[in-house]
Motif scaffolding. Structure first.
Motif, PDB file in Angstrom:
ATOM      1  N   UNK A 220       0.825  -1.201   0.000  1.00 33.05           N
ATOM      2  CA  UNK A 220       0.000   0.000   0.000  1.00 33.05           C
ATOM      3  C   UNK A 220       0.862   1.255   0.000  1.00 33.05           C
ATOM      4  N   UNK A 221       1.867   1.272   0.874  1.00 29.68           N
ATOM      5  CA  UNK A 221       2.756   2.429   0.949  1.00 29.68           C
ATOM      6  C   UNK A 221       3.464   2.631  -0.399  1.00 29.68           C
ATOM      7  N   UNK A 222       3.918   1.545  -0.994  1.00 28.71           N
ATOM      8  CA  UNK A 222       4.621   1.633  -2.282  1.00 28.71           C
ATOM      9  C   UNK A 222       3.717   2.197  -3.367  1.00 28.71           C
ATOM     10  N   UNK A 223       2.526   1.649  -3.458  1.00 27.58           N
ATOM     11  CA  UNK A 223       1.609   2.067  -4.515  1.00 27.58           C
ATOM     12  C   UNK A 223       1.183   3.522  -4.357  1.00 27.58           C
ATOM     13  N   UNK A 224       0.957   3.940  -3.120  1.00 27.91           N
ATOM     14  CA  UNK A 224       0.583   5.333  -2.874  1.00 27.91           C
ATOM     15  C   UNK A 224       1.744   6.257  -3.243  1.00 27.91           C
ATOM     16  N   UNK A 225       2.956   5.868  -2.865  1.00 24.87           N
ATOM     17  CA  UNK A 225       4.130   6.691  -3.173  1.00 24.87           C
ATOM     18  C   UNK A 225       4.361   6.781  -4.678  1.00 24.87           C
ATOM     19  N   UNK A 226       4.242   5.653  -5.368  1.00 26.07           N
ATOM     20  CA  UNK A 226       4.462   5.655  -6.814  1.00 26.07           C
ATOM     21  C   UNK A 226       3.379   6.432  -7.555  1.00 26.07           C
ATOM     22  N   UNK A 227       2.211   6.587  -6.923  1.00 29.79           N
ATOM     23  CA  UNK A 227       1.141   7.383  -7.538  1.00 29.79           C
ATOM     24  C   UNK A 227       1.403   8.879  -7.400  1.00 29.79           C
ATOM     25  N   UNK A 228       2.371   9.225  -6.532  1.00 29.60           N
ATOM     26  CA  UNK A 228       2.720  10.633  -6.352  1.00 29.60           C
ATOM     27  C   UNK A 228       1.961  11.344  -5.250  1.00 29.60           C
ATOM     28  N   UNK A 229       1.212  10.590  -4.443  1.00 27.82           N
ATOM     29  CA  UNK A 229       0.449  11.200  -3.345  1.00 27.82           C
ATOM     30  C   UNK A 229       1.391  11.422  -2.158  1.00 27.82           C
ATOM     31  N   UNK A 230       1.976  12.604  -2.095  1.00 26.51           N
ATOM     32  CA  UNK A 230       2.980  12.907  -1.079  1.00 26.51           C
ATOM     33  C   UNK A 230       2.391  12.879   0.327  1.00 26.51           C
ATOM     34  N   UNK A 231       1.236  13.493   0.486  1.00 19.97           N
ATOM     35  CA  UNK A 231       0.628  13.588   1.820  1.00 19.97           C
ATOM     36  C   UNK A 231       0.311  12.211   2.385  1.00 19.97           C
ATOM     37  N   UNK A 232      -0.352  11.380   1.590  1.00 18.56           N
ATOM     38  CA  UNK A 232      -0.738  10.050   2.055  1.00 18.56           C
ATOM     39  C   UNK A 232       0.500   9.184   2.310  1.00 18.56           C
ATOM     40  N   UNK A 233       1.510   9.312   1.442  1.00 16.39           N
ATOM     41  CA  UNK A 233       2.738   8.548   1.623  1.00 16.39           C
ATOM     42  C   UNK A 233       3.385   8.886   2.952  1.00 16.39           C
TER      43      UNK A 233
END
Length: 297
Positions: A220-233
């Motif tokens: 989950x952390x990887x996918x959120x980060x790769x999507x570019x969502x800085x805040x959620x990451x």
């Protein structure tokens, strides 16, 4: 294969022998979670402490239990002829790729490291990940050396170790490397505490210790980060900062092995002697921290 989240599981031992039941269970958990690849026998898998026969056995078990998910295994050893034999074993066992750290007793020079990778890659039929693990090997790759190595045949990825803490500097480093290495060679980040920063800076894969035990959260952390969502990451990373605190004090292997023992996922002791998991007040503190991190389950 060298993108997304590569999970690095433990290789649990019982009296120095591989706990095959426990190991297979760990691999199956990763396969069920749908990780992008499995880094069997990484540093978290204690590869340097195992015999050639044990490494071959564990690699075969991992490939069999991975249900088609690509398996990568370490082929590092002090003697180059042993590295080549391990590479042959790994390919025979059916791996999709290998990792190689410049393991040594005498400190190596940059030229010696280049010649090591040059010799090994010339004899491979699967891609190799350059395994930058200065904390263990005491060899520090320069970016110049990484770029040179990336142009060798059969190089598939670079696993970055030390990484700039400042985000702009991290982005510049990643951009500079990407501009000089072949497009088919991915850049990866290791060191769980800096993984979020590395992915946000442009790395394409997280070589994850956490993912070896808690694959869903790491995915989950990887996918959120790769999507570019800085805040959620940053939220997801901050949530596990209490665990990173233990990593910094004791090292990721001792901590993740301690977590696995606390959970009953592996038998205790599970590490190769003389390595030991936490004990006393630190183990109790880790147990208390895990109760706060129940969302990892």
């Amino acid at each position: 294969m060298f993108t997304g989240m590569s999970a690095f599981p433990l290789t649990p031992l019982i009296n120095g022998k591989i706990d095959t039941t426990g190991f297979i269970s760990l691999i199956q958990n990763l396969a069920e979670a749908g990780v992008d690849s499995i880094g069997a026998l990484g540093s978290t898998g204690s590869y340097a402490y195992l015999t050639r026969e044990q490494r071959y056995c564990a690699t075969k078990l991992a490939v069999s239990a991975a249900a088609g998910i690509p398996v990568i295994t370490s082929i590092g050893a002090v003697r180059t002829d042993e590295v080549l034999k391990l590479a042959e074993d790994a390919q025979k066992a059916g791996v999709s790729g290998v990792l190689l750290a410049p393991v040594s007793y005498q400190p190596l020079t940059a030229q010696e490291v280049y010649q090591l990778y040059e010799r090994v890659t010339a004899e491979l039929s699967v891609p190799l990940c350059i395994y930058d693990n200065a904390a263990t090997t005491k060899f520090e790759f320069s970016d110049e050396l990484l770029v040179s190595l990336s142009h060798l045949p059969n190089i598939g990825s670079i696993k970055l170790g030390e990484f700039p803490a400042e985000q702009d500097m991290a982005k510049r480093r990643v951009e500079t490397l990407k501009n000089q290495i072949p497009q088919e060679v991915s850049l990866g980040i290791s060191g769980d505490a800096q993984a979020a920063a590395g992915l946000l800076a442009g790395c394409e894969i997280w070589y994850s210790v956490l993912g070896g035990l808690f694959p869903q959260y790491a995915l989950n952390l990887t996918q959120v980060a790769l999507s570019g969502d800085v805040t959620k990451t940053r939220q997801l990373n901050s949530a596990v900062e209490p665990l990173w605190v233990f990593y910094r004090r004791h090292g990721s292997l001792r901590v993740i092995a301690s977590v696995a023992e606390i959970q009953g996922t592996v038998q205790s002791p599970c590490l190769p002697f003389p390595l030991q998991t936490l004990n006393g007040s630190e183990m109790r503190a880790l147990e208390a921290t895990l109760k706060q991190l129940s969302f990892l389950e």
